[in-house]
Write a protein that holds these residues in place. Structure first.
Motif, PDB file in Angstrom:
ATOM      1  N   ARG A  79       0.838  -1.202   0.000  1.00 31.93           N
ATOM      2  CA  ARG A  79       0.000   0.000   0.000  1.00 31.93           C
ATOM      3  C   ARG A  79       0.872   1.251   0.000  1.00 31.93           C
ATOM      4  O   ARG A  79       0.596   2.216  -0.709  1.00 31.93           O
ATOM      5  CB  ARG A  79      -0.929  -0.007   1.215  1.00 31.93           C
ATOM      6  N   GLU A  80       1.931   1.219   0.803  1.00 32.36           N
ATOM      7  CA  GLU A  80       2.870   2.344   0.845  1.00 32.36           C
ATOM      8  C   GLU A  80       3.571   2.510  -0.506  1.00 32.36           C
ATOM      9  O   GLU A  80       3.744   3.635  -0.983  1.00 32.36           O
ATOM     10  CB  GLU A  80       3.927   2.130   1.923  1.00 32.36           C
ATOM     11  N   ALA A  83       1.127   3.972  -3.008  1.00 28.45           N
ATOM     12  CA  ALA A  83       0.926   5.403  -2.752  1.00 28.45           C
ATOM     13  C   ALA A  83       2.111   6.224  -3.265  1.00 28.45           C
ATOM     14  O   ALA A  83       1.920   7.278  -3.888  1.00 28.45           O
ATOM     15  CB  ALA A  83       0.711   5.648  -1.258  1.00 28.45           C
ATOM     16  N   LYS A  86       2.090   6.342  -7.185  1.00 31.01           N
ATOM     17  CA  LYS A  86       1.025   7.149  -7.779  1.00 31.01           C
ATOM     18  C   LYS A  86       1.141   8.639  -7.464  1.00 31.01           C
ATOM     19  O   LYS A  86       0.547   9.458  -8.155  1.00 31.01           O
ATOM     20  CB  LYS A  86      -0.342   6.603  -7.364  1.00 31.01           C
ATOM     21  N   LYS A  87       1.958   9.003  -6.473  1.00 34.26           N
ATOM     22  CA  LYS A  87       2.153  10.439  -6.215  1.00 34.26           C
ATOM     23  C   LYS A  87       3.410  10.974  -6.902  1.00 34.26           C
ATOM     24  O   LYS A  87       3.644  12.170  -6.905  1.00 34.26           O
ATOM     25  CB  LYS A  87       2.155  10.745  -4.725  1.00 34.26           C
ATOM     26  N   ARG A 110      -8.972   0.072  -0.601  1.00 32.52           N
ATOM     27  CA  ARG A 110      -7.791   0.933  -0.384  1.00 32.52           C
ATOM     28  C   ARG A 110      -6.887   0.939  -1.614  1.00 32.52           C
ATOM     29  O   ARG A 110      -6.367   1.986  -2.006  1.00 32.52           O
ATOM     30  CB  ARG A 110      -7.011   0.458   0.847  1.00 32.52           C
ATOM     31  N   SER A 111      -6.708  -0.213  -2.242  1.00 32.05           N
ATOM     32  CA  SER A 111      -5.867  -0.284  -3.442  1.00 32.05           C
ATOM     33  C   SER A 111      -6.417   0.604  -4.550  1.00 32.05           C
ATOM     34  O   SER A 111      -5.673   1.339  -5.210  1.00 32.05           O
ATOM     35  CB  SER A 111      -5.743  -1.728  -3.926  1.00 32.05           C
ATOM     36  N   GLN A 113      -8.443   3.155  -4.103  1.00 30.31           N
ATOM     37  CA  GLN A 113      -8.331   4.544  -3.651  1.00 30.31           C
ATOM     38  C   GLN A 113      -6.934   5.093  -3.920  1.00 30.31           C
ATOM     39  O   GLN A 113      -6.765   6.282  -4.175  1.00 30.31           O
ATOM     40  CB  GLN A 113      -8.648   4.652  -2.152  1.00 30.31           C
ATOM     41  N   LEU A 114      -5.946   4.199  -3.874  1.00 32.84           N
ATOM     42  CA  LEU A 114      -4.562   4.596  -4.153  1.00 32.84           C
ATOM     43  C   LEU A 114      -4.238   4.519  -5.650  1.00 32.84           C
ATOM     44  O   LEU A 114      -3.089   4.641  -6.049  1.00 32.84           O
ATOM     45  CB  LEU A 114      -3.595   3.699  -3.367  1.00 32.84           C
TER      46      LEU A 114
END
Length: 150
Positions: A79-80, A83, A86-87, A110-111, A113-114
């Protein structure tokens, strides 16, 4: 690498996976079905980010065209990593397929959403696993138009 006779160029695939059995099955799926794409493996989230940022020993790597990302990783979890990808302006264009054993709704939500491009639950059966990897490969090579490499 030279382009295959069918005109489809091979793609660079980064597998971020810490389970040696899953790595082996993915490698076998690529080999068994003659998938011509290049598969590179890193085994934790920190190593994945170093690879993608071309840090240290990864300074000269070719960025992947596709990332297969496990969620449950040591050092930095998937997840980290997702994130961070994608940023990042340079990395966010790379499609990320979450390929994990988790079927939990919160992990799926969550995946996405990221901004994961897809969420695939790993089958435990070897033949089914092979089929899933082959379908991911076929989709991203034959169906999807990937962004050009920078």
């Amino acid at each position: 690498m030279t382009a295959p006779a069918d005109g489809k160029s091979p793609i660079e695939v980064l597998l971020v996976e810490d389970d040696p059995g899953d790595v082996l099955m993915t490698q076998e799926a690529f080999e068994e079905h003659k998938l011509r794409n290049r598969l590179t493996v890193v085994s934790d989230g920190a190593e994945a980010l170093a690879y993608l940022r071309r840090e240290g020993e990864y300074a000269d790597v070719v960025l992947p065209d596709l990332i297969l990302l496990d969620l449950n990783l040591p050092k930095r979890d998937g997840r980290e990593v997702l994130a961070e990808i994608k940023k990042d302006e340079q990395l966010c264009r790379i499609p990320v397929v979450v390929l994990t054993t988790s079927q939990a709704d919160e992990d799926i939500l969550r995946s996405y959403q990221l901004h994961a491009n897809a969420y695939v639950t790993k089958p435990v059966d070897f033949e089914r696993f092979i089929t899933v990897v082959r379908q991911i490969d076929e989709f991203f090579v034959s169906v999807v138009k990937l962004p050009p490499r920078k």
